[in-house]
Motif scaffolding. Structure first.
Motif, PDB file in Angstrom:
ATOM      1  N   ASP A   1       0.854  -1.191   0.000  1.00  0.00           N
ATOM      2  CA  ASP A   1       0.000   0.000   0.000  1.00  0.00           C
ATOM      3  C   ASP A   1       0.888   1.238   0.000  1.00  0.00           C
ATOM      4  O   ASP A   1       0.996   1.940   1.006  1.00  0.00           O
ATOM      5  CB  ASP A   1      -0.930  -0.010   1.217  1.00  0.00           C
ATOM      6  CG  ASP A   1      -1.816   1.233   1.264  1.00  0.00           C
ATOM      7  OD1 ASP A   1      -2.034   1.858   0.192  1.00  0.00           O
ATOM      8  OD2 ASP A   1      -2.263   1.606   2.362  1.00  0.00           O
ATOM      9  N   GLU A   2       1.511   1.504  -1.139  1.00  0.00           N
ATOM     10  CA  GLU A   2       2.363   2.691  -1.223  1.00  0.00           C
ATOM     11  C   GLU A   2       1.543   3.959  -1.440  1.00  0.00           C
ATOM     12  O   GLU A   2       2.037   5.061  -1.201  1.00  0.00           O
ATOM     13  CB  GLU A   2       3.389   2.519  -2.342  1.00  0.00           C
ATOM     14  CG  GLU A   2       4.475   1.508  -2.017  1.00  0.00           C
ATOM     15  CD  GLU A   2       5.677   1.613  -2.939  1.00  0.00           C
ATOM     16  OE1 GLU A   2       5.577   2.327  -3.965  1.00  0.00           O
ATOM     17  OE2 GLU A   2       6.715   0.993  -2.626  1.00  0.00           O
ATOM     18  N   GLU A   3       0.310   3.811  -1.886  1.00  0.00           N
ATOM     19  CA  GLU A   3      -0.535   4.983  -2.108  1.00  0.00           C
ATOM     20  C   GLU A   3      -0.729   5.771  -0.819  1.00  0.00           C
ATOM     21  O   GLU A   3      -0.814   7.002  -0.827  1.00  0.00           O
ATOM     22  CB  GLU A   3      -1.884   4.557  -2.670  1.00  0.00           C
ATOM     23  CG  GLU A   3      -2.834   5.706  -2.950  1.00  0.00           C
ATOM     24  CD  GLU A   3      -4.156   5.256  -3.522  1.00  0.00           C
ATOM     25  OE1 GLU A   3      -5.060   6.104  -3.664  1.00  0.00           O
ATOM     26  OE2 GLU A   3      -4.301   4.058  -3.827  1.00  0.00           O
ATOM     27  N   ASN A   4      -0.793   5.053   0.302  1.00  0.00           N
ATOM     28  CA  ASN A   4      -0.968   5.711   1.597  1.00  0.00           C
ATOM     29  C   ASN A   4       0.342   5.789   2.380  1.00  0.00           C
ATOM     30  O   ASN A   4       0.332   6.131   3.562  1.00  0.00           O
ATOM     31  CB  ASN A   4      -2.017   4.960   2.413  1.00  0.00           C
ATOM     32  CG  ASN A   4      -3.402   5.076   1.815  1.00  0.00           C
ATOM     33  OD1 ASN A   4      -4.020   6.132   1.830  1.00  0.00           O
ATOM     34  ND2 ASN A   4      -3.898   3.975   1.248  1.00  0.00           N
ATOM     35  N   GLY A   5       1.456   5.473   1.719  1.00  0.00           N
ATOM     36  CA  GLY A   5       2.745   5.555   2.383  1.00  0.00           C
ATOM     37  C   GLY A   5       3.264   6.985   2.410  1.00  0.00           C
ATOM     38  O   GLY A   5       2.611   7.927   1.964  1.00  0.00           O
TER      39      GLY A   5
END
Length: 234
Positions: free
Chosen positions: A98-102
């Motif tokens: 979940d890099e979108e929220n990283g």
């Protein structure tokens, strides 16, 4: 006299699968350190080191090379290789990150020349509600496998508790299991990176089962027990 039988070649076998779907992950690069070379998983997610070095080794898994769409992890896995055929007891289950929220390392929060965090970095994810990683300002980051650089994304991703990358001690099934990335990052309080520092990581008390003073067991995602720690009951 009977001729001595040649010793069997030492090998290491395993497979890499999606932690949620259980689908095989092809084209994942695995490297044995030291002196073990590299292999790539086949279409069934399987890999074999035909000439594996005996002893304690580190298996570096780099799923960023897969052809499967998505963002994938990098992390080191400790392995003990014995003479003969060695087969990992379970698949190495990995999640799509979940890099979108990283939180990305930028010039505003990270000095790539020194490795120092300039402003506090907080990492969370809706896939792991209540899990919070806080990297204080002034902390130095080091990763011997992949040195931290600008645009790297610090992330936390929840994975099914029954599918850790490697088996947990005593077949433990945790209430919460997450993968933090980039794998292999170490934290220090000094620029010489000689003094390790503890980085706070919070877990939710989902069902209020823990009260102040409760002892809980935390494990690394790679199967090493961190030990019993006091829970604050929050």
């Amino acid at each position: 006299l009977q001729a001595a039988q040649p010793m069997a070649a030492t090998s290491l076998k395993g497979e890499v699968r999606h932690a949620v779907t259980n689908a095989p992950i092809p084209n994942v690069t695995l490297t044995l350190f030291p002196s073990g070379g590299s292999v790539v998983t086949n279409s069934q997610g399987k890999f074999t080191f035909l000439q594996a070095p005996i002893g304690a080794r580190t298996l570096l898994l780099d799923a960023r090379t897969t052809t499967v769409p998505g963002q994938w992890p990098l992390f080191p896995i400790p392995v003990a290789i014995q003479q003969g055929v060695n087969t990992l007891p379970t698949p190495i289950w990995i999640p799509e990150l979940d890099e979108e929220n990283g939180t990305a390392l930028t010039a505003g929060n990270f000095n790539s020349a020194t490795g120092q965090v300039l402003t506090q970095i907080t990492v969370t994810s809706p896939t792991a509600p209540g899990v919070i990683v806080t990297i204080p300002s002034g902390t130095y980051l080091r990763n011997v496998w992949d040195p931290p650089q600008l645009d790297d994304v610090l992330s936390v991703t929840s994975i099914p508790p029954t599918r850790p990358p490697l088996p947990l001690p005593n077949s433990a099934v945790p209430g919460i299991l997450v993968v933090t990335q980039p794998g292999g990052v170490e934290f220090f309080s000094d620029s010489a990176m000689m003094t390790p520092v503890k980085v706070p990581m919070e877990f939710p008390n989902v069902q209020n089962e823990f009260t102040t003073g409760t002892k809980v067991n935390l494990y690394t995602a790679l199967g090493g027990q961190l030990g019993a720690l006091s829970s604050g009951g929050t």
